[in-house]
Design an enzyme around this catalytic site. Structure first.
Site, PDB file in Angstrom:
ATOM      1  N   CYS A 259       0.837  -1.210   0.000  1.00 26.06           N
ATOM      2  CA  CYS A 259       0.000   0.000   0.000  1.00 26.06           C
ATOM      3  C   CYS A 259       0.871   1.258   0.000  1.00 26.06           C
ATOM      4  CB  CYS A 259      -0.968  -0.059   1.180  1.00 26.06           C
ATOM      5  SG  CYS A 259      -2.364   1.061   1.010  1.00 26.06           S
TER       6      CYS A 259
ATOM      7  N   HIS B 125      -3.540  -5.648   0.934  1.00 23.67           N
ATOM      8  CA  HIS B 125      -2.866  -5.879   2.217  1.00 23.67           C
ATOM      9  C   HIS B 125      -2.816  -7.372   2.554  1.00 23.67           C
ATOM     10  CE1 HIS B 125      -2.490  -1.748   3.842  1.00 23.67           C
ATOM     11  NE2 HIS B 125      -3.505  -1.495   3.046  1.00 23.67           N
TER      12      HIS B 125
ATOM     13  N   GLU C 272      -1.060  -8.739   4.824  1.00 25.27           N
ATOM     14  CA  GLU C 272      -0.929  -8.906   6.274  1.00 25.27           C
ATOM     15  C   GLU C 272      -2.284  -8.820   6.979  1.00 25.27           C
ATOM     16  OE1 GLU C 272      -0.618  -6.167   4.752  1.00 25.27           O
ATOM     17  OE2 GLU C 272      -0.993  -4.417   6.017  1.00 25.27           O
TER      18      GLU C 272
END
Lengths: 232, 107
Positions: free
Chosen positions: A102, A210, A212
């Site tokens: 990002c 994302h 994660e």
């Protein structure tokens, strides 16, 4: 800000991979990455304040999401000149792994480690959603373990529209540097539906989604975990 | 001793090797605009606002940035040289933006 390397047991991995997560003023996804690499994968992980200059103890550098320097001027433009970035560039030039997520992707393009730029979303909105992605190539360390070509990851950005000149786009496509593409409706107007790319030598990756945030099965689909597992 | 009140137009700058050198103050006006090939959704949104105001004849709106920089340099060429580097590396992203620098007297 910096934390000592944690030496948690790593029962499932053959290799100890040391992760370093860069923290700029305004980063806000750094701790989510630490949770994945340290707590879920049991790898030694430390956060690295942007004023540090040494990355020698780190195998994989993660430039996390957030709003470095308040996104002033352009997203990632000011972070690119933080002291740690010289070491990040050197790390990448040595062929070591760098992952930009990002805002981290924006920082890596601003730093010239990845081609192109991320501009304002086509429809002006900040988008916070979960989107289907197509894994375009498994011929990279980042994507090698993905058996499903269709995965789902969260996105959260206002400036995620990938832009590059036609020659650069052709080169990216020809070299297989497009690793992730939006599979459904293009959420932000990215050229060629690009969601994530790598450099020519494939050791540096930048992606708007994302991984994660989709790594713990407790929170639903964990399609992002494989990307981190691939490094171990 | 130098009488600094002689002129506030100059900054006396001591260098070990060169001794005293004169630097002049400049005021730079920097215009950063999106390259024509890059979509400007903000400009399009503003254009629709103008249309709601009644200005339906507006053909396009492109939004850029205007930056003022005060600096000192030995001469105009040197100032331009510095500003071009600043623009190429920080004020503008050459992948998506163009820039134009106007240099004026900063005293």
């Amino acid at each position: 800000m910096a934390q000592p390397l944690s030496q948690l047991p790593t029962p499932n991995s053959q290799l100890i991979v040391k992760f370093g997560i860069i923290v700029f003023p305004g980063s806000n996804c750094d701790r989510d990455v630490v949770y994945v690499t340290r707590d879920l994968l049991g790898q030694p992980t430390r956060t690295i304040w942007h004023e540090e200059t040494d990355l020698d103890d780190v195998d994989v550098v993660v430039v996390p999401g957030g709003f470095s320097y308040g996104d002033y001027l352009r997203c990632g433009a000011i972070a690119r000149f933080s002291p740690i970035m010289k070491a990040v560039v050197a790390h990448a030039k040595q062929g070591k792994y760098v992952l930009g997520i990002c805002n981290g992707f924006q920082v890596l393009t601003e730093a010239g480690l990845l081609p192109g730029a991320l501009v304002r979303n086509r429809d002006m909105h900040f988008i916070c959603d979960r989107v289907p992605l197509h894994v375009e190539s498994t011929d990279s360390i980042w994507t090698q373990g993905y058996n499903n070509t269709e995965i789902s990851l969260p996105i959260a950005h206002g400036e995620g529209c990938y832009h590059a000149d036609p020659e650069t786009l052709d080169r990216l496509e020809a070299n297989g540097q497009v690793l992730f593409r939006y599979a459904g409706t293009n959420p932000n107007g990215s050229l060629n539906n690009i969601a994530g790319i790598c450099n020519e030598t494939k050791n540096v990756i930048g992606m708007m989604p994302h991984p994660e945030r989709a790594a713990d099965p407790l929170l639903g689909r964990a399609d992002g975990l494989q990307l981190f597992k691939n490094l171990i | 001793m130098i009488d600094l009140s002689l002129s506030d137009r100059y900054i006396y700058n001591y260098h070990k090797v060169e001794g005293f050198s004169l630097k002049q103050k400049y005021q730079a006006r920097i215009y950063v605009t999106l390259r024509p090939s890059v979509l400007d959704p903000a400009g399009t949104a503003v254009q629709s606002g103008l249309a709601h105001m009644g200005y339906t004849d507006v053909e396009s709106v492109r939004i850029g940035k205007y930056i003022e920089v005060s600096l000192s340099a030995t001469d105009e060429t040197e100032a331009h040289k510095q500003l071009d580097v600043m623009c190429d590396q920080l004020f503008a992203n050459p992948v998506i933006e163009n820039y134009r620098v106007e240099l004026g007297d900063g005293s």
